[in-house]
Design an enzyme around this catalytic site. Structure first.
Site, PDB file in Angstrom:
ATOM      1  N   ARG A  70       4.718   0.191  -6.252  1.00  0.00           N
ATOM      2  CA  ARG A  70       4.672  -0.697  -5.090  1.00  0.00           C
ATOM      3  C   ARG A  70       3.602  -1.782  -5.235  1.00  0.00           C
ATOM      4  O   ARG A  70       3.607  -2.747  -4.494  1.00  0.00           O
ATOM      5  CB  ARG A  70       4.373   0.122  -3.836  1.00  0.00           C
ATOM      6  CG  ARG A  70       5.464   1.122  -3.518  1.00  0.00           C
ATOM      7  CD  ARG A  70       5.007   2.069  -2.425  1.00  0.00           C
ATOM      8  NE  ARG A  70       4.812   1.373  -1.181  1.00  0.00           N
ATOM      9  CZ  ARG A  70       5.679   1.348  -0.190  1.00  0.00           C
ATOM     10  NH1 ARG A  70       6.811   1.973  -0.318  1.00  0.00           N
ATOM     11  NH2 ARG A  70       5.423   0.705   0.921  1.00  0.00           N
TER      12      ARG A  70
ATOM     13  N   TRP B 158      -3.435  -2.397  -1.399  1.00  0.00           N
ATOM     14  CA  TRP B 158      -3.143  -3.742  -1.925  1.00  0.00           C
ATOM     15  C   TRP B 158      -3.866  -4.675  -0.967  1.00  0.00           C
ATOM     16  O   TRP B 158      -3.492  -4.795   0.200  1.00  0.00           O
ATOM     17  CB  TRP B 158      -1.638  -3.963  -1.905  1.00  0.00           C
ATOM     18  CG  TRP B 158      -1.145  -5.170  -2.637  1.00  0.00           C
ATOM     19  CD1 TRP B 158      -0.821  -5.255  -3.963  1.00  0.00           C
ATOM     20  CD2 TRP B 158      -0.883  -6.460  -2.085  1.00  0.00           C
ATOM     21  NE1 TRP B 158      -0.383  -6.512  -4.260  1.00  0.00           N
ATOM     22  CE2 TRP B 158      -0.409  -7.281  -3.139  1.00  0.00           C
ATOM     23  CE3 TRP B 158      -1.008  -7.026  -0.820  1.00  0.00           C
ATOM     24  CZ2 TRP B 158      -0.059  -8.613  -2.955  1.00  0.00           C
ATOM     25  CZ3 TRP B 158      -0.661  -8.353  -0.637  1.00  0.00           C
ATOM     26  CH2 TRP B 158      -0.192  -9.129  -1.698  1.00  0.00           C
TER      27      TRP B 158
ATOM     28  N   GLU C 259      17.967 -16.985  -9.880  1.00  0.00           N
ATOM     29  CA  GLU C 259      17.562 -15.595 -10.106  1.00  0.00           C
ATOM     30  C   GLU C 259      17.072 -15.393 -11.546  1.00  0.00           C
ATOM     31  O   GLU C 259      16.081 -14.696 -11.785  1.00  0.00           O
ATOM     32  CB  GLU C 259      18.742 -14.658  -9.773  1.00  0.00           C
ATOM     33  CG  GLU C 259      18.587 -13.206 -10.195  1.00  0.00           C
ATOM     34  CD  GLU C 259      17.430 -12.461  -9.546  1.00  0.00           C
ATOM     35  OE1 GLU C 259      16.727 -13.034  -8.702  1.00  0.00           O
ATOM     36  OE2 GLU C 259      17.195 -11.310  -9.927  1.00  0.00           O
TER      37      GLU C 259
ATOM     38  N   GLU D 133       8.594 -13.782 -12.954  1.00  0.00           N
ATOM     39  CA  GLU D 133       7.959 -12.583 -12.418  1.00  0.00           C
ATOM     40  C   GLU D 133       7.346 -11.707 -13.493  1.00  0.00           C
ATOM     41  O   GLU D 133       6.249 -11.211 -13.332  1.00  0.00           O
ATOM     42  CB  GLU D 133       9.002 -11.716 -11.697  1.00  0.00           C
ATOM     43  CG  GLU D 133       9.300 -12.092 -10.291  1.00  0.00           C
ATOM     44  CD  GLU D 133      10.214 -11.059  -9.637  1.00  0.00           C
ATOM     45  OE1 GLU D 133      11.335 -10.849 -10.133  1.00  0.00           O
ATOM     46  OE2 GLU D 133       9.801 -10.465  -8.641  1.00  0.00           O
TER      47      GLU D 133
ATOM     48  N   HIS E 113      19.177 -35.934 -11.497  1.00  0.00           N
ATOM     49  CA  HIS E 113      18.420 -36.493 -10.370  1.00  0.00           C
ATOM     50  C   HIS E 113      16.924 -36.177 -10.492  1.00  0.00           C
ATOM     51  O   HIS E 113      16.198 -36.263  -9.518  1.00  0.00           O
ATOM     52  CB  HIS E 113      18.972 -35.960  -9.045  1.00  0.00           C
ATOM     53  CG  HIS E 113      20.403 -36.328  -8.829  1.00  0.00           C
ATOM     54  ND1 HIS E 113      20.800 -37.618  -8.539  1.00  0.00           N
ATOM     55  CD2 HIS E 113      21.531 -35.592  -8.913  1.00  0.00           C
ATOM     56  CE1 HIS E 113      22.123 -37.653  -8.424  1.00  0.00           C
ATOM     57  NE2 HIS E 113      22.590 -36.431  -8.658  1.00  0.00           N
TER      58      HIS E 113
ATOM     59  N   LYS F 206      13.373 -14.061 -12.463  1.00  0.00           N
ATOM     60  CA  LYS F 206      13.113 -12.865 -13.287  1.00  0.00           C
ATOM     61  C   LYS F 206      12.145 -13.207 -14.405  1.00  0.00           C
ATOM     62  O   LYS F 206      11.201 -12.469 -14.671  1.00  0.00           O
ATOM     63  CB  LYS F 206      14.405 -12.305 -13.918  1.00  0.00           C
ATOM     64  CG  LYS F 206      15.338 -11.498 -13.056  1.00  0.00           C
ATOM     65  CD  LYS F 206      14.863 -10.154 -12.601  1.00  0.00           C
ATOM     66  CE  LYS F 206      14.090 -10.271 -11.310  1.00  0.00           C
ATOM     67  NZ  LYS F 206      14.796 -10.059 -10.075  1.00  0.00           N
TER      68      LYS F 206
ATOM     69  N   ASN G 202      -1.301   1.670   6.200  1.00  0.00           N
ATOM     70  CA  ASN G 202      -0.502   0.549   5.681  1.00  0.00           C
ATOM     71  C   ASN G 202      -0.180  -0.363   6.866  1.00  0.00           C
ATOM     72  O   ASN G 202       0.132   0.133   7.950  1.00  0.00           O
ATOM     73  CB  ASN G 202       0.831   1.032   5.123  1.00  0.00           C
ATOM     74  CG  ASN G 202       0.679   1.794   3.829  1.00  0.00           C
ATOM     75  OD1 ASN G 202      -0.427   1.935   3.308  1.00  0.00           O
ATOM     76  ND2 ASN G 202       1.789   2.301   3.315  1.00  0.00           N
ATOM     77  N   GLY G 203      -0.188  -1.671   6.633  1.00  0.00           N
ATOM     78  CA  GLY G 203       0.127  -2.602   7.722  1.00  0.00           C
ATOM     79  C   GLY G 203      -1.095  -3.453   8.036  1.00  0.00           C
ATOM     80  O   GLY G 203      -2.058  -3.484   7.260  1.00  0.00           O
TER      81      GLY G 203
ATOM     82  N   CYS H 179       0.840  -1.199   0.000  1.00  0.00           N
ATOM     83  CA  CYS H 179       0.000   0.000   0.000  1.00  0.00           C
ATOM     84  C   CYS H 179       0.876   1.250   0.000  1.00  0.00           C
ATOM     85  O   CYS H 179       2.032   1.206   0.416  1.00  0.00           O
ATOM     86  CB  CYS H 179      -0.873   0.020   1.235  1.00  0.00           C
ATOM     87  SG  CYS H 179      -1.871  -1.450   1.432  1.00  0.00           S
TER      88      CYS H 179
ATOM     89  N   LYS I  63       6.243  -4.271  -4.838  1.00  0.00           N
ATOM     90  CA  LYS I  63       7.677  -3.988  -4.739  1.00  0.00           C
ATOM     91  C   LYS I  63       8.198  -4.291  -3.349  1.00  0.00           C
ATOM     92  O   LYS I  63       9.278  -4.827  -3.181  1.00  0.00           O
ATOM     93  CB  LYS I  63       7.928  -2.518  -5.109  1.00  0.00           C
ATOM     94  CG  LYS I  63       9.384  -2.117  -5.060  1.00  0.00           C
ATOM     95  CD  LYS I  63      10.166  -2.828  -6.151  1.00  0.00           C
ATOM     96  CE  LYS I  63      11.641  -2.484  -6.129  1.00  0.00           C
ATOM     97  NZ  LYS I  63      12.408  -3.499  -6.888  1.00  0.00           N
TER      98      LYS I  63
HETATM   99  C1  AGP Z   1      12.578  -9.386  -6.877  1.00  0.00           C
HETATM  100  O1  AGP Z   1      12.537  -9.293  -8.250  1.00  0.00           O
HETATM  101  C2  AGP Z   1      11.310  -9.580  -6.219  1.00  0.00           C
HETATM  102  N1  AGP Z   1      10.312  -8.708  -6.650  1.00  0.00           N
HETATM  103  C3  AGP Z   1      11.275 -10.019  -4.779  1.00  0.00           C
HETATM  104  O2  AGP Z   1      11.632 -11.364  -4.799  1.00  0.00           O
HETATM  105  C4  AGP Z   1      12.158  -9.286  -3.749  1.00  0.00           C
HETATM  106  O3  AGP Z   1      13.498  -9.514  -4.025  1.00  0.00           O
HETATM  107  C5  AGP Z   1      11.800  -9.753  -2.332  1.00  0.00           C
HETATM  108  O4  AGP Z   1      10.466  -9.445  -2.062  1.00  0.00           O
HETATM  109  C6  AGP Z   1      12.704  -9.168  -1.275  1.00  0.00           C
HETATM  110  O5  AGP Z   1      12.601  -7.792  -1.212  1.00  0.00           O
HETATM  111  P1  AGP Z   1      13.659  -6.908  -0.452  1.00  0.00           P
HETATM  112  O6  AGP Z   1      14.964  -7.072  -1.133  1.00  0.00           O
HETATM  113  O7  AGP Z   1      13.116  -5.505  -0.561  1.00  0.00           O
HETATM  114  O8  AGP Z   1      13.693  -7.384   0.959  1.00  0.00           O
END
Ligand code: AGP
Length: 611
Positions: free
Chosen positions: A27, A74, A484, A491, A507, A488, A100-101, A2, A606
């Protein structure tokens, strides 16, 4: 997740609030709303969907006023509806709260308030807040400020919030416990937001609220206090990045801009931190715990998502350069482990945002067990930065694209620096340090070289983007990069992808290989090269298409790969950074060819501030 924006000043509030909300769009959100206070009272407008839809509603309404609060939601508690969007109000629609929270005890509070006759219109946890504040004012005759303070004492959970009241015009109250609030100090105007990027265009002077603090913002200024009513005095800090750092600057997406910024962000992350002649890095942020760190033999890294993969690379690097035993733990699983906290244990939290709820929870658990807490975060003043004993700021500038890119590569470079610093005090000779520092200095230019081949990577994406499944393989430092690369791709392009340690292929995953299942293989000329080549042969034998990320000039790999993405030769420890950049571009172009919303992938936020 949020987003919060608030304005108190002399300009029309609505356009400033909308602009702030737009800057927080990255975000992630599903609905939005605002309340603006003018001479004729307070008007509140909400809508489901994009900010444009809120804006369209606003254009049909008169919304004069120079004070206001605005929010992007959100959904956590309650579906995506207008009733559940913020601001939430009390029975009389006189108190407006954005939050937020999560209010953890909202169910019992709701029952208590309903028993006293309060009527609830939403399914949110937030709605109990305006009702609690209203109760404190009407029953006990408190001022708005005291009513907020007393109401918050009843609340369990986390919040960053802003409160506006029609009966107390001319002021906004902001409060924080566990969810960030930053106050922006302009000339004759004040802002508050959950994130500096919402207000950076208007001021570079900011003050971060600490947990259990609140502030009253009026045209005359602002007063900060604790929930126990003690005055708080803290001077403003200057934000170091320019407002256009949070703009696209001509790139079609923030993600592409951030990928291309990497030569610069790496320079910024390393600036002033390399001492070439002595072969040792300088990390001033670790000075407060240096003595402890020197005797520390056990490092536990906690993090989530991409930051977790940085930790996994870090483990190999630390084990190579230091005498430390390193464990890397998903922050969300940390509490379920019964880890051995010896007196010489340090816990390092890695996080772009510095606000990830799971990482914070893991840190707090580690604090209870007596560990020394270290942080590696990008957002200055974030909660993790403040709750750790010492740390390293990443200095990669604001990262807006939901998919983390430039911060990840900067994290890898800084983990290498940290390991080298400790290793040089333990066992590494100066010659080794000089060589690695030289490689770090050369790194930005090598990353730029990978970026110059973006068109080749785009061509590979054009050829492969229609496949529905991918396997990413790597060994040693490059195993986490396979993870990673797969993340990517998932995502932002919604393609199913699995990252595997190449040795694990036979395996299990080898069963999947056929002509419809491409493999992205990280096969630069480093120690694991021959074993990787064998893995590729196994894929080829089963007719699996292969995209190889290989070292420039490696002609032998042509026989095994359908597409080759080259990266320059470099120090083995820095190969993960170069390989990552190529995989970021591959994911970006695949997503583009599939018509995906690259900067705001579905369902993602985010900064993940709920556990
Ligand atoms: C990365 O592309 C992601 N969107 C997500 O995995 C992110 O790395 C994760 O939520 C951790 O966030 P932070 O680094 O802000 O703690």
């Amino acid at each position: 997740m949020c987003g919060i924006v608030c304005y108190v000043g002399k300009r029309p509030a609505a356009p400033l609030l909308l602009d702030g909300l737009k800057r927080l769009e990255y975000r992630g959100y599903d609905s939005a709303g605002l309340a603006v206070q003018g001479d004729k009272g307070t008007r509140c407008i909400k809508s489901v969907g994009k900010i444009e839809e809120l804006q369209a509603k606003l254009n049909n309404e008169e919304l004069p006023g120079q004070i206001g609060i605005a929010h992007t939601r959100w959904a956590t508690h309650g579906k995506v509806t207008e009733e559940n969007a913020h601001p939430q109000t009390d029975d009389n629609g006189r108190i407006f709260v954005i939050h937020n929270g999560i209010i953890e005890n909202y169910q019992s509070l709701k029952e208590e308030l309903a028993g006293e006759g309060h009527k609830f219109k939403s399914q949110t946890d937030t709605e109990v807040l305006p009702h609690l504040i209203e109760r404190e004012m009407s029953k006990n005759g408190n001022s708005l400020r005291d009513a907020v303070r007393k109401a918050l004492r009843k609340v369990d959970g986390t919040f960053g919030m802003c409160i506006l009241s029609s009966d107390h015009p001319g002021q906004v109250i902001v409060a924080r416990r566990g969810s960030p609030i930053v106050i922006g100090v302009g000339s004759d105007e004040y802002f508050a937001a959950s994130d500096v990027s919402a207000l950076r265009r208007y001021t570079d002077q900011v003050i971060y609220l600490e947990d259990n603090e609140m502030a009253v913002l009026t045209l005359e200024g602002f007063e900060m206090s604790t929930f126990q009513n003690e005055r708080v005095a803290r001077s403003a800090e200057t934000v170091e990045w320019e407002p256009d750092a949070a703009e696209k600057q001509g790139y079609p997406h923030f993600m592409l801009k951030e990928i291309f910024e990497q030569p610069e962000t790496l320079k910024n992350a390393l600036r002033g931190r390399l001492v070439p002649g002595e072969g040792v890095p300088k990390l001033g942020g670790l000075v407060p715990v240096w003595e402890k760190l020197m005797v520390c033999r056990h490092l536990i890294i906690v993090s989530c998502g991409t930051s977790y993969f940085a930790g996994l690379v870090g483990r190999y690097v630390f084990e190579e350069l230091t005498d430390m035993l390193v464990e890397v733990e998903l922050a969300s699983e940390f509490r379920y482990r019964s880890l051995n906290f010896r007196p010489d244990t340090a816990v390092l939290a890695i996080s772009q945002s510095g606000e990830t709820a799971d990482t914070l929870a893991a840190l707090r658990e580690a604090r209870r067990k007596g560990a020394t807490l270290l942080g590696m975060v990008n957002v200055v003043g974030s909660t993790i930065a403040r709750e750790t004993d010492a740390g390293i700021y990443i200095h990669a500038g604001p990262e807006i694209g939901v998919a983390s890119t430039k911060v990840f590569t900067a994290q890898l470079a800084l983990l290498t620096c940290m390991a080298l610093l400790i290793g040089r005090h333990q066992r590494l000779p100066v010659t080794y340090g000089i060589e690695l520092i030289k490689a770090l200095e050369d790194l930005p230019a090598k990353v730029a070289r990978v970026l110059r081949r973006a068109d080749r990577i785009e061509a590979a994406a054009q050829k492969f983007h229609k496949y529905d499944n991918f396997l990413f393989l790597g060994r040693r430092y490059l195993f986490p990069i396979a993870l990673e690369g797969a993340l990517k791709l998932k995502e932002i392009s919604y393609i199913h992808a699995e990252g595997y340690a190449a040795g694990e292929m036979k395996h299990g995953p080898i069963a999947l290989i056929d002509e419809n299942f491409p493999t992205v293989a990280l096969v630069p000329r480093i120690a694991s090269y021959d074993k990787m080549v064998s893995n590729l042969q196994e894929v080829k034998t089963r007719n699996g298409p292969v995209i190889a990320v290989a070292t420039e000039g490696d002609d032998a790999i042509h026989e095994l790969a359908d597409e080759i993405i080259t990266i320059p030769e470099s120090h083995e420890l820095l190969t993960p950074i170069l390989a990552t950049v190529s995989l970021q571009l591959f994911a970006y172009y695949c997503a583009g060819y599939r018509g995906c919303e690259i900067d705001k992938p579905r369902n993602l936020a985010k900064s993940v501030t709920v556990e």
